[in-house]
Design a protein around this motif. Structure first.
Motif, PDB file in Angstrom:
ATOM      1  N   LEU A 104       0.840  -1.193   0.000  1.00  0.00           N
ATOM      2  CA  LEU A 104       0.000   0.000   0.000  1.00  0.00           C
ATOM      3  C   LEU A 104       0.873   1.240   0.000  1.00  0.00           C
ATOM      4  O   LEU A 104       0.715   2.119  -0.825  1.00  0.00           O
ATOM      5  CB  LEU A 104      -0.917   0.023   1.228  1.00  0.00           C
ATOM      6  CG  LEU A 104      -2.210  -0.748   1.068  1.00  0.00           C
ATOM      7  CD1 LEU A 104      -3.067  -0.587   2.300  1.00  0.00           C
ATOM      8  CD2 LEU A 104      -2.971  -0.270  -0.154  1.00  0.00           C
ATOM      9  N   ASP A 105       1.851   1.286   0.925  1.00  0.00           N
ATOM     10  CA  ASP A 105       2.677   2.481   1.028  1.00  0.00           C
ATOM     11  C   ASP A 105       3.401   2.777  -0.270  1.00  0.00           C
ATOM     12  O   ASP A 105       3.580   3.924  -0.646  1.00  0.00           O
ATOM     13  CB  ASP A 105       3.670   2.321   2.186  1.00  0.00           C
ATOM     14  CG  ASP A 105       2.962   2.417   3.528  1.00  0.00           C
ATOM     15  OD1 ASP A 105       1.852   2.977   3.556  1.00  0.00           O
ATOM     16  OD2 ASP A 105       3.508   1.932   4.523  1.00  0.00           O
ATOM     17  N   ARG A 140       1.529   4.836  -2.472  1.00  0.00           N
ATOM     18  CA  ARG A 140       1.135   6.142  -1.925  1.00  0.00           C
ATOM     19  C   ARG A 140       2.358   7.014  -1.668  1.00  0.00           C
ATOM     20  O   ARG A 140       2.311   7.905  -0.826  1.00  0.00           O
ATOM     21  CB  ARG A 140       0.369   5.936  -0.608  1.00  0.00           C
ATOM     22  CG  ARG A 140      -0.933   5.206  -0.797  1.00  0.00           C
ATOM     23  CD  ARG A 140      -1.626   4.892   0.492  1.00  0.00           C
ATOM     24  NE  ARG A 140      -2.816   4.092   0.214  1.00  0.00           N
ATOM     25  CZ  ARG A 140      -3.623   3.614   1.141  1.00  0.00           C
ATOM     26  NH1 ARG A 140      -3.365   3.834   2.421  1.00  0.00           N
ATOM     27  NH2 ARG A 140      -4.676   2.905   0.805  1.00  0.00           N
ATOM     28  N   ASP A 141       3.434   6.732  -2.376  1.00  0.00           N
ATOM     29  CA  ASP A 141       4.697   7.411  -2.124  1.00  0.00           C
ATOM     30  C   ASP A 141       4.647   8.831  -2.697  1.00  0.00           C
ATOM     31  O   ASP A 141       4.523   9.017  -3.904  1.00  0.00           O
ATOM     32  CB  ASP A 141       5.816   6.586  -2.776  1.00  0.00           C
ATOM     33  CG  ASP A 141       7.145   7.294  -2.682  1.00  0.00           C
ATOM     34  OD1 ASP A 141       7.267   8.195  -1.831  1.00  0.00           O
ATOM     35  OD2 ASP A 141       8.053   6.961  -3.478  1.00  0.00           O
ATOM     36  N   PRO A 142       4.742   9.854  -1.816  1.00  0.00           N
ATOM     37  CA  PRO A 142       4.604  11.230  -2.303  1.00  0.00           C
ATOM     38  C   PRO A 142       5.656  11.620  -3.338  1.00  0.00           C
ATOM     39  O   PRO A 142       5.353  12.351  -4.276  1.00  0.00           O
ATOM     40  CB  PRO A 142       4.757  12.071  -1.031  1.00  0.00           C
ATOM     41  CG  PRO A 142       4.428  11.151   0.091  1.00  0.00           C
ATOM     42  CD  PRO A 142       4.864   9.791  -0.355  1.00  0.00           C
ATOM     43  N   ALA A 155       4.641  10.339  -6.563  1.00  0.00           N
ATOM     44  CA  ALA A 155       3.485  11.110  -7.041  1.00  0.00           C
ATOM     45  C   ALA A 155       3.944  12.410  -7.683  1.00  0.00           C
ATOM     46  O   ALA A 155       3.450  12.793  -8.744  1.00  0.00           O
ATOM     47  CB  ALA A 155       2.529  11.399  -5.881  1.00  0.00           C
ATOM     48  N   ARG A 215      -9.874  11.917  -1.530  1.00  0.00           N
ATOM     49  CA  ARG A 215      -9.195  11.592  -0.273  1.00  0.00           C
ATOM     50  C   ARG A 215      -7.750  12.071  -0.298  1.00  0.00           C
ATOM     51  O   ARG A 215      -7.231  12.536   0.706  1.00  0.00           O
ATOM     52  CB  ARG A 215      -9.249  10.083  -0.038  1.00  0.00           C
ATOM     53  CG  ARG A 215      -8.458   9.678   1.183  1.00  0.00           C
ATOM     54  CD  ARG A 215      -8.784   8.321   1.708  1.00  0.00           C
ATOM     55  NE  ARG A 215      -7.906   8.048   2.840  1.00  0.00           N
ATOM     56  CZ  ARG A 215      -7.665   6.858   3.321  1.00  0.00           C
ATOM     57  NH1 ARG A 215      -8.267   5.809   2.805  1.00  0.00           N
ATOM     58  NH2 ARG A 215      -6.852   6.701   4.342  1.00  0.00           N
ATOM     59  N   TYR A 216      -7.083  11.951  -1.442  1.00  0.00           N
ATOM     60  CA  TYR A 216      -5.681  12.350  -1.518  1.00  0.00           C
ATOM     61  C   TYR A 216      -5.510  13.728  -2.128  1.00  0.00           C
ATOM     62  O   TYR A 216      -4.395  14.194  -2.305  1.00  0.00           O
ATOM     63  CB  TYR A 216      -4.877  11.301  -2.285  1.00  0.00           C
ATOM     64  CG  TYR A 216      -4.832   9.997  -1.524  1.00  0.00           C
ATOM     65  CD1 TYR A 216      -3.888   9.806  -0.514  1.00  0.00           C
ATOM     66  CD2 TYR A 216      -5.769   9.001  -1.754  1.00  0.00           C
ATOM     67  CE1 TYR A 216      -3.874   8.641   0.222  1.00  0.00           C
ATOM     68  CE2 TYR A 216      -5.762   7.828  -1.025  1.00  0.00           C
ATOM     69  CZ  TYR A 216      -4.812   7.656  -0.035  1.00  0.00           C
ATOM     70  OH  TYR A 216      -4.804   6.505   0.706  1.00  0.00           O
ATOM     71  N   GLY A 217      -6.610  14.369  -2.485  1.00  0.00           N
ATOM     72  CA  GLY A 217      -6.522  15.718  -3.039  1.00  0.00           C
ATOM     73  C   GLY A 217      -5.829  15.746  -4.391  1.00  0.00           C
ATOM     74  O   GLY A 217      -5.152  16.717  -4.733  1.00  0.00           O
ATOM     75  N   GLN A 244      -6.172  18.661  -6.777  1.00  0.00           N
ATOM     76  CA  GLN A 244      -5.483  19.908  -6.461  1.00  0.00           C
ATOM     77  C   GLN A 244      -4.046  19.919  -6.971  1.00  0.00           C
ATOM     78  O   GLN A 244      -3.405  20.954  -7.011  1.00  0.00           O
ATOM     79  CB  GLN A 244      -5.484  20.134  -4.950  1.00  0.00           C
ATOM     80  CG  GLN A 244      -6.871  20.268  -4.375  1.00  0.00           C
ATOM     81  CD  GLN A 244      -6.869  20.092  -2.865  1.00  0.00           C
ATOM     82  OE1 GLN A 244      -5.830  20.073  -2.225  1.00  0.00           O
ATOM     83  NE2 GLN A 244      -8.046  19.961  -2.301  1.00  0.00           N
ATOM     84  N   LEU A 245      -3.545  18.736  -7.281  1.00  0.00           N
ATOM     85  CA  LEU A 245      -2.149  18.656  -7.697  1.00  0.00           C
ATOM     86  C   LEU A 245      -1.989  18.885  -9.188  1.00  0.00           C
ATOM     87  O   LEU A 245      -0.888  19.084  -9.671  1.00  0.00           O
ATOM     88  CB  LEU A 245      -1.583  17.265  -7.375  1.00  0.00           C
ATOM     89  CG  LEU A 245      -1.715  16.777  -5.944  1.00  0.00           C
ATOM     90  CD1 LEU A 245      -1.091  15.400  -5.798  1.00  0.00           C
ATOM     91  CD2 LEU A 245      -1.017  17.762  -5.013  1.00  0.00           C
ATOM     92  N   PRO A 264      -3.487   6.236  -5.087  1.00  0.00           N
ATOM     93  CA  PRO A 264      -3.241   7.517  -5.759  1.00  0.00           C
ATOM     94  C   PRO A 264      -2.236   7.412  -6.919  1.00  0.00           C
ATOM     95  O   PRO A 264      -2.446   8.031  -7.958  1.00  0.00           O
ATOM     96  CB  PRO A 264      -2.730   8.418  -4.633  1.00  0.00           C
ATOM     97  CG  PRO A 264      -2.607   7.564  -3.425  1.00  0.00           C
ATOM     98  CD  PRO A 264      -3.381   6.333  -3.629  1.00  0.00           C
ATOM     99  N   LEU A 265      -1.177   6.623  -6.726  1.00  0.00           N
ATOM    100  CA  LEU A 265      -0.209   6.510  -7.824  1.00  0.00           C
ATOM    101  C   LEU A 265      -0.816   5.808  -9.029  1.00  0.00           C
ATOM    102  O   LEU A 265      -0.489   6.113 -10.171  1.00  0.00           O
ATOM    103  CB  LEU A 265       1.055   5.761  -7.376  1.00  0.00           C
ATOM    104  CG  LEU A 265       1.933   6.451  -6.339  1.00  0.00           C
ATOM    105  CD1 LEU A 265       3.272   5.736  -6.228  1.00  0.00           C
ATOM    106  CD2 LEU A 265       2.137   7.906  -6.672  1.00  0.00           C
TER     107      LEU A 265
END
Lengths: 333, 368
Positions: free
Chosen positions: B4-5, B8-10, B13, B48-50, B53-54, B227-228
């Motif tokens: 999972l992580d 979801r790695d910023p 992203a 959820r991850y916005g 907006q990115l 998200p990714l």
């Protein structure tokens, strides 16, 4: 003591007297209870007396890390503690369903005694009622507590100020996740344990050394409910950095599976604190030195006027952390 | 938390967003590109991850109707309520459907008034309840897309094998590809790319969505839910446009094959047949867009067993249909955030966390 609770145990007669004596008076072992009067006489030290009450209906009655008895003591102790009070006396009312095993009742009473000793509080008065099978679910407990806060100590949302830092004393959601898991409806295998514990000593250490502005225990509705109440009451915006919020991996996993958000899950042994920014490092260090706060973390801050709670996602996105709607998990406490 | 992580790695992203920005800079679209994510699970991730907006303003997410709770027509909720109000019936349902408003009340409200409505996590739990309470009639409110239909099918097969006579299904299963077709037939929609549903595709296979590229000339990518996954799927759609391609691609290869889950599909095929009867909230009747029990299993059909039928739907006065089709943005609806809020939903889109309106609502008042 073998057997089961019968309606006779609630009749006020011989069976009641025997139940009260053999289960509660013996287990709680307090001289005030030994008097077998209808009230307890209490002595309060100097300070601001503080009073609270709370009802407990958790299902199941026994869960990893606790049971309804421990929960009933910790819940009321913690409600006093987050008002800055040292908890001193508890009263407890039991509603028992006909057919409850007396061995279970004794186990619950023993657990209450252990939790009370841990919290430094005395169980001094109580009441027992029995209802026919089906009119309650095994056992419901209501506890009331009296404590004393230091004179002049003022905690609450009205004291929040822009720049305050928000801290939590440990990982969130352990209790809610443990209870859901203990219901066994999901057939999952892991080891989530409730965080159910009394916080009086931790809070006393904190408020005696740090100028804390507000304290709450995030029970039903979790962190999201506490922060929303603070935001609405103060009219200030609160920001939480999602990546900084401590949540155990097993709890995250359960939430992923069930579509739950750990920020909305109940805790029963955690405190959320708002402290002035200048005192934040000292407060965090103090929490982490305490055995009940080793995994404390700084998770956010108080901003300017607004009245909403905003979550900053690890990607730099922002979203509103709203009040929970409906009841995702009934009978969690 | 592994698996999972890493999705979801910023940092990863940010790299993907940079790639998307570069692609958009080369594409220079005359108007913002409209990318529809069909599935409510994707909508949920975006908010959820916005993610919205990115991204630059030259790309817009259009939120599709792929939320099974949101497309539940009012008359079907009314039917479930009518069944639940019969004293011998235990109505079992996934939790999401309980708060969806019917014409006058909801399952949650009638439960408060004494109806026996129970939440289950699986139709097999409902079957187990039927075994335990043979004197009661257990009805499972079977909602959902191809993701939940196989579980209902297996449960009906199991009930048939065991000869369980007090179990039945109120069937509201609907099918995704037909719904996408119905949407794309709407001339108002001008989509530049479609993110196809990942969970549905684990069952039906990615190839079931190839028609989007072939028949409608719109690039399509089957996507995962992290998200990714979504950012990568968007990047893949943009690369298709840059390279002048228009095809089906599968970003969610760790879960989705081309042909899907044959066992699950066979069970669905065995128990159900395509129908056009059940309407979708906001979209109306979709040819072949729903499933009904085959004649062989008709004895498990709650509508037959209890001889009840949905009354014709009252006129839908809410603009939910326009929102479901991506024509009206949730915050432009006159009821949004005023009369229609998560605690007092007028429409189903405000109920489920996968509903576009509930997702928008949580994001309202976005600070700069």
């Amino acid at each position: 003591m073998n057997g089961r609770v019968t309606l006779a145990h609630g009749s006020g007669g011989l069976a009641t007297a025997r139940l009260v004596r053999e289960v509660f008076v013996e287990t709680f072992a307090d001289p005030e209870l030994d008097r077998l009067e209808d009230q307890a006489r209490i002595v309060l030290p100097e300070g601001q007396p503080v009073f609270t009450t709370d009802a407990f209906v958790v299902d199941p009655v026994f869960f990893p890390g606790g049971d309804i008895g421990r929960l009933a003591v910790c819940g009321t102790v913690n409600d006093l503690a987050v008002g800055g009070a040292r908890p001193l006396y508890l009263g407890c009312a039991f509603i028992l369903e006909e057919g409850l095993a007396l061995a279970d009742l004794r186990r619950i009473a023993e657990s209450m005694k252990r939790a009370a000793d841990e919290a430094g509080v005395r169980l001094v008065t109580g009441d027992t009622k029995v209802v026919p099978r089906g009119a309650a679910d095994r056992v419901f407990i209501t506890t009331s507590g009296v404590g004393v806060a230091p004179p002049g100590l003022d905690l609450g949302a009205h004291r929040l100020r822009p720049g305050d830092r928000i801290l939590v004393s440990g990982p969130l959601g352990d209790h809610g996740a443990a209870v859901v898991d203990a219901r066994g409806e999901l057939g999952l295998e892991h080891d989530i344990v409730s965080d159910c514990q009394p916080l009086a000593d931790l809070v006393e250490a904190l408020v005696s050394q740090v100028p804390v502005h507000a304290l709450r225990d995030p029970t039903r509705g979790g962190l999201a409910a506490v922060l929303n109440e603070w935001a609405q009451a103060s009219g200030l915006d609160l920001t939480v950095e999602e990546a900084a919020v401590p949540v155990r991996n097993a709890v995250r996993g359960l939430c992923e599976l069930l579509g739950l958000d750990p920020l909305y899950l109940a805790c029963e042994g955690r405190v959320v604190a708002a402290v002035p920014s200048a005192a934040a490092d000292a407060a965090l260090a103090l929490l982490r030195r305490h055995p009940r706060g080793r995994e404390a973390a700084r998770i956010g801050e108080v901003n300017g006027a607004g009245g909403t709670v905003v979550l900053e996602t690890p990607f730099g996105g922002r979203r509103l952390l709203d009040l929970p709607v409906g009841e995702p998990l009934p009978r969690i406490c | 938390m592994r698996y999972l992580d890493e999705f979801r790695d910023p940092a990863a992203a940010r790299r993907l967003v940079a790639g998307i920005e570069a692609a958009l800079a080369r594409l220079k679209p005359a108007r913002p590109l409209q990318i529809m994510e069909f599935c409510g699970g994707h909508t949920h991730t975006i908010f959820r991850y916005g993610l919205h907006q990115l991204l630059p303003e030259s790309v817009e997410w259009v939120h599709g109707p792929g939320c099974p709770v949101c497309v539940l027509p009012r008359e079907r909720i009314d039917l479930a309520i009518a069944l639940a109000q019969r004293p011998q019936v235990i109505l079992t349902s996934f939790g999401d459907a309980l708060r969806v408003p019917g014409s006058e009340t909801s399952l949650l409200q009638i439960r408060g008034q004494g109806a026996d409505v129970r939440v289950v996590y699986s139709p097999l739990d409902a079957l187990e309840l039927a075994r335990r309470e043979p004197q009661r009639q257990v009805v499972f409110f079977a909602i959902g897309f191809e993701t939940t239909a196989p579980a209902t099918a297996f449960t009906v097969l199991q009930a048939a094998a065991e000869g369980i006579a007090n179990f039945s299904v109120l069937c509201q299963h609907v099918t995704s590809p037909e719904a996408v077709r119905a949407l794309l037939a709407d001339p108002v929609l001008r989509l530049d790319g479609i993110v196809a549903p990942g969970h549905v595709s684990t069952v039906v296979g990615a190839d079931a969505f190839a028609f989007i590229a072939e028949d409608y000339r719109i690039p399509v990518v089957v996507s995962g839910f992290e998200p990714l996954d979504l950012l990568q799927s968007l990047a893949m759609l943009l690369v298709q446009r840059l390279e002048g391609r228009c095809e089906l691609e599968n970003q969610y290869r760790r879960a989705v094959t081309g042909s899907g889950n044959r066992t699950a599909l066979a069970a669905v095929e065995r128990v159900f047949e395509a129908a056009s009867g059940a309407s979708w909230r906001g979209l109306g009747r979709i040819p072949g867009g729903s499933l009904r029990l085959r004649a062989e299993f008709a004895r498990f059909d709650a509508e037959r067993r209890f001889a009840i039928r949905a009354s014709s739907a009252a006129e839908e006065v809410l603009p939910c249909g326009a929102v479901l089709k991506g024509r009206l943005r949730p915050e432009r609806c006159p009821h949004f955030g005023t009369a229609c809020r998560p605690e007092t939903p007028l429409g189903a889109l405000m109920v489920s966390s996968e509903g576009a309106c509930a997702a928008w609502y949580r994001y309202r008042g976005r600070p700069a």
